[in-house]
Design a protein around this motif. Structure first.
Motif, PDB file in Angstrom:
ATOM      1  N   ILE A  53      14.932  30.747  55.067  1.00  0.00           N
ATOM      2  CA  ILE A  53      13.999  31.608  54.336  1.00  0.00           C
ATOM      3  C   ILE A  53      14.103  33.072  54.782  1.00  0.00           C
ATOM      4  CG2 ILE A  53      11.557  32.055  53.899  1.00  0.00           C
ATOM      5  CD1 ILE A  53      11.143  28.992  54.021  1.00  0.00           C
ATOM      6  N   LEU A  54      14.112  33.330  56.078  1.00  0.00           N
ATOM      7  CA  LEU A  54      14.232  34.714  56.543  1.00  0.00           C
ATOM      8  C   LEU A  54      15.590  35.336  56.178  1.00  0.00           C
ATOM      9  CD1 LEU A  54      12.433  34.657  60.031  1.00  0.00           C
ATOM     10  CD2 LEU A  54      11.552  35.397  57.805  1.00  0.00           C
ATOM     11  N   PRO A  55      16.711  34.597  56.334  1.00  0.00           N
ATOM     12  CA  PRO A  55      17.984  35.157  55.855  1.00  0.00           C
ATOM     13  C   PRO A  55      17.998  35.398  54.349  1.00  0.00           C
ATOM     14  CG  PRO A  55      18.406  33.411  57.420  1.00  0.00           C
ATOM     15  CD  PRO A  55      16.927  33.378  57.133  1.00  0.00           C
ATOM     16  N   SER A  56      17.296  34.566  53.590  1.00  0.00           N
ATOM     17  CA  SER A  56      17.202  34.788  52.147  1.00  0.00           C
ATOM     18  C   SER A  56      16.572  36.147  51.859  1.00  0.00           C
ATOM     19  CB  SER A  56      16.367  33.677  51.500  1.00  0.00           C
ATOM     20  OG  SER A  56      16.109  33.963  50.137  1.00  0.00           O
ATOM     21  N   LEU A  57      15.535  36.496  52.620  1.00  0.00           N
ATOM     22  CA  LEU A  57      14.903  37.810  52.469  1.00  0.00           C
ATOM     23  C   LEU A  57      15.882  38.935  52.807  1.00  0.00           C
ATOM     24  CD1 LEU A  57      11.425  37.113  54.116  1.00  0.00           C
ATOM     25  CD2 LEU A  57      11.829  37.611  51.699  1.00  0.00           C
ATOM     26  N   ASP A  58      16.672  38.724  53.859  1.00  0.00           N
ATOM     27  CA  ASP A  58      17.625  39.756  54.283  1.00  0.00           C
ATOM     28  C   ASP A  58      18.717  39.988  53.246  1.00  0.00           C
ATOM     29  OD1 ASP A  58      16.244  40.070  56.654  1.00  0.00           O
ATOM     30  OD2 ASP A  58      17.499  38.649  57.759  1.00  0.00           O
ATOM     31  N   LYS A  62      16.615  44.525  47.337  1.00  0.00           N
ATOM     32  CA  LYS A  62      15.413  45.126  46.772  1.00  0.00           C
ATOM     33  C   LYS A  62      14.412  44.079  46.282  1.00  0.00           C
ATOM     34  CE  LYS A  62      13.908  48.410  43.230  1.00  0.00           C
ATOM     35  NZ  LYS A  62      14.357  49.317  42.129  1.00  0.00           N
ATOM     36  N   PHE A  63      14.931  43.011  45.678  1.00  0.00           N
ATOM     37  CA  PHE A  63      14.057  41.977  45.124  1.00  0.00           C
ATOM     38  C   PHE A  63      14.043  40.728  46.007  1.00  0.00           C
ATOM     39  CE2 PHE A  63      15.604  44.489  41.499  1.00  0.00           C
ATOM     40  CZ  PHE A  63      14.390  44.934  40.988  1.00  0.00           C
ATOM     41  N   GLY A  64      14.315  40.913  47.296  1.00  0.00           N
ATOM     42  CA  GLY A  64      14.429  39.783  48.207  1.00  0.00           C
ATOM     43  C   GLY A  64      13.202  38.899  48.248  1.00  0.00           C
ATOM     44  N   ILE A  65      12.021  39.500  48.318  1.00  0.00           N
ATOM     45  CA  ILE A  65      10.801  38.704  48.435  1.00  0.00           C
ATOM     46  C   ILE A  65      10.574  37.862  47.182  1.00  0.00           C
ATOM     47  CG2 ILE A  65       9.375  40.614  47.599  1.00  0.00           C
ATOM     48  CD1 ILE A  65       8.351  37.908  50.131  1.00  0.00           C
ATOM     49  N   LEU A  66      10.855  38.452  46.013  1.00  0.00           N
ATOM     50  CA  LEU A  66      10.673  37.718  44.761  1.00  0.00           C
ATOM     51  C   LEU A  66      11.670  36.568  44.646  1.00  0.00           C
ATOM     52  CD1 LEU A  66       9.206  37.508  42.039  1.00  0.00           C
ATOM     53  CD2 LEU A  66      10.914  39.094  41.097  1.00  0.00           C
ATOM     54  N   ILE A  67      12.933  36.849  44.959  1.00  0.00           N
ATOM     55  CA  ILE A  67      13.974  35.818  44.895  1.00  0.00           C
ATOM     56  C   ILE A  67      13.660  34.682  45.851  1.00  0.00           C
ATOM     57  CG2 ILE A  67      16.412  35.333  45.361  1.00  0.00           C
ATOM     58  CD1 ILE A  67      17.010  38.229  44.486  1.00  0.00           C
ATOM     59  N   THR A  68      13.201  35.032  47.044  1.00  0.00           N
ATOM     60  CA  THR A  68      12.914  34.013  48.062  1.00  0.00           C
ATOM     61  C   THR A  68      11.754  33.120  47.639  1.00  0.00           C
ATOM     62  OG1 THR A  68      13.735  35.447  49.837  1.00  0.00           O
ATOM     63  CG2 THR A  68      12.262  33.648  50.463  1.00  0.00           C
ATOM     64  N   HIS A 137      26.181  35.341  63.682  1.00  0.00           N
ATOM     65  CA  HIS A 137      24.775  34.952  63.724  1.00  0.00           C
ATOM     66  C   HIS A 137      24.448  33.985  62.598  1.00  0.00           C
ATOM     67  CE1 HIS A 137      20.530  35.205  64.607  1.00  0.00           C
ATOM     68  NE2 HIS A 137      20.263  35.512  63.343  1.00  0.00           N
ATOM     69  N   ALA A 138      25.023  34.226  61.407  1.00  0.00           N
ATOM     70  CA  ALA A 138      24.788  33.340  60.259  1.00  0.00           C
ATOM     71  C   ALA A 138      25.335  31.944  60.550  1.00  0.00           C
ATOM     72  CB  ALA A 138      25.434  33.919  59.007  1.00  0.00           C
ATOM     73  N   LYS A 139      26.490  31.886  61.200  1.00  0.00           N
ATOM     74  CA  LYS A 139      27.070  30.584  61.539  1.00  0.00           C
ATOM     75  C   LYS A 139      26.200  29.863  62.571  1.00  0.00           C
ATOM     76  CE  LYS A 139      31.944  31.361  60.482  1.00  0.00           C
ATOM     77  NZ  LYS A 139      33.330  31.381  61.008  1.00  0.00           N
ATOM     78  N   ALA A 201      26.721  35.722  45.071  1.00  0.00           N
ATOM     79  CA  ALA A 201      25.556  36.393  44.483  1.00  0.00           C
ATOM     80  C   ALA A 201      24.330  35.490  44.480  1.00  0.00           C
ATOM     81  CB  ALA A 201      25.877  36.840  43.055  1.00  0.00           C
ATOM     82  N   VAL A 202      24.556  34.184  44.505  1.00  0.00           N
ATOM     83  CA  VAL A 202      23.425  33.247  44.466  1.00  0.00           C
ATOM     84  C   VAL A 202      22.944  32.890  45.870  1.00  0.00           C
ATOM     85  CG1 VAL A 202      24.263  32.274  42.301  1.00  0.00           C
ATOM     86  CG2 VAL A 202      24.831  31.129  44.444  1.00  0.00           C
ATOM     87  N   LEU A 203      23.561  33.484  46.894  1.00  0.00           N
ATOM     88  CA  LEU A 203      23.232  33.108  48.266  1.00  0.00           C
ATOM     89  C   LEU A 203      21.746  33.253  48.593  1.00  0.00           C
ATOM     90  CD1 LEU A 203      24.075  32.198  51.097  1.00  0.00           C
ATOM     91  CD2 LEU A 203      24.647  34.576  51.628  1.00  0.00           C
ATOM     92  N   PRO A 204      21.090  34.375  48.287  1.00  0.00           N
ATOM     93  CA  PRO A 204      19.658  34.490  48.621  1.00  0.00           C
ATOM     94  C   PRO A 204      18.812  33.395  47.975  1.00  0.00           C
ATOM     95  CG  PRO A 204      20.549  36.625  48.023  1.00  0.00           C
ATOM     96  CD  PRO A 204      21.606  35.614  47.681  1.00  0.00           C
ATOM     97  N   PHE A 205      19.069  33.130  46.695  1.00  0.00           N
ATOM     98  CA  PHE A 205      18.307  32.081  46.008  1.00  0.00           C
ATOM     99  C   PHE A 205      18.627  30.713  46.595  1.00  0.00           C
ATOM    100  CE2 PHE A 205      17.971  28.782  42.759  1.00  0.00           C
ATOM    101  CZ  PHE A 205      16.657  28.932  42.351  1.00  0.00           C
TER     102      PHE A 205
END
Length: 254
Positions: A53-58, A62-68, A137-139, A201-205
């Motif tokens: 969830i936190l990486p999704s925000l990162d 700009k629209f990170g919170i909405l996408i998350t 860090h992601a790994k 491009a779909v990584l955050p979602f």
């Protein structure tokens, strides 16, 4: 790719390992199972928040919170729809334990199918974390997520064994069915990895979606099961220990 494959095998293999324990301790106490499952719930909760969830925000920009937020609810709704098709895992376990003398093959198959279907999004959650690229860090976060899911799979593999044996299924077929539920998780892990790698491009979602599925499993299945046998206090502290352990690992891995 090699790391992803090894992780997928580890996550799926945890179910098999749990089923072996299930054979050795066919009549493990509810208290023991509740403590193990609660610890796993704590690990998964931290993994869902810190690793997904936190990486999704990162990554969302700009629209990170909405996408998350959309991703979290989409993941939860997906499992909610699955639960309308197949029974909840904790209900299936309870039903087969209490009515084992009347269990039949169709009920056992439904039981195994329910676990397998729930394992698919968990596997996807393990694989999605590796789609963030070569960021160390992601790994590390992805490995923590996979470790949390693997821990949860051990008690899950344990609870498969008793109901199937009680239903008259041979030990060989029981073990095979348990192993197949682990294979589903391996497939899910690879699907999650390749899907995100192909379309970054779909990584955050995708991260938020996977986090939502994990939060749903924790709240809807794991916690109710661990509080159903009078072990609430021990289960609560076990969850906190699991959560804090993941916090420590997250800090140490930077």
């Amino acid at each position: 790719m090699q790391l992803v494959l090894l992780t997928a095998l580890g996550v799926g293999g945890a179910t098999v390992f749990g089923s072996v324990i299930g054979f050795l301790f066919k009549k493990q106490s509810h208290k023991f199972s509740d403590i193990v499952l609660s610890f796993a719930a704590g690990v998964m909760l931290a993994a869902a928040v810190l690793g997904l969830i936190l990486p999704s925000l990162d990554y969302g920009g700009k629209f990170g919170i909405l996408i998350t937020i959309i991703g979290i609810f989409a993941g939860a709704l997906c499992l909610n729809l699955i639960d309308k098709v197949v029974p909840h895992l904790h209900k299936m376990v309870g039903a087969d334990t209490e009515e084992h003398h009347n269990a039949n093959l169709s009920k056992v198959l439904l039981f195994v199918t329910a676990i397998a279907i729930h394992n698919l999004p968990e596997g996807i959650a393990a694989g999605v974390g590796f789609g963030a690229g070569d960021d160390p860090h992601a790994k590390a976060q992805a490995l923590l997520i996979a470790g949390g899911i693997a821990l949860q799979n051990i008690p899950e593999g344990m609870v498969i064994i008793g109901p199937m044996l009680a239903a008259g299924v041979s030990p060989k077929k029981t073990f095979l069915c348990a192993a197949l539920t682990g294979v589903v998780e391996i497939v899910g892990c690879l699907l999650g990895y390749f899907a995100v790698s192909v379309a970054t491009a779909v990584l955050p979602f995708a991260l938020a979606f996977a986090g939502g599925t994990m939060l749903y499993v924790i709240s809807d299945e794991m916690i109710p099961e661990t509080h159903a046998h009078g072990s609430e206090r021990g289960a609560t502290y076990a969850l906190l220990v699991g959560f804090c352990l993941m916090l420590v690992f997250d800090v140490l891995l930077g």
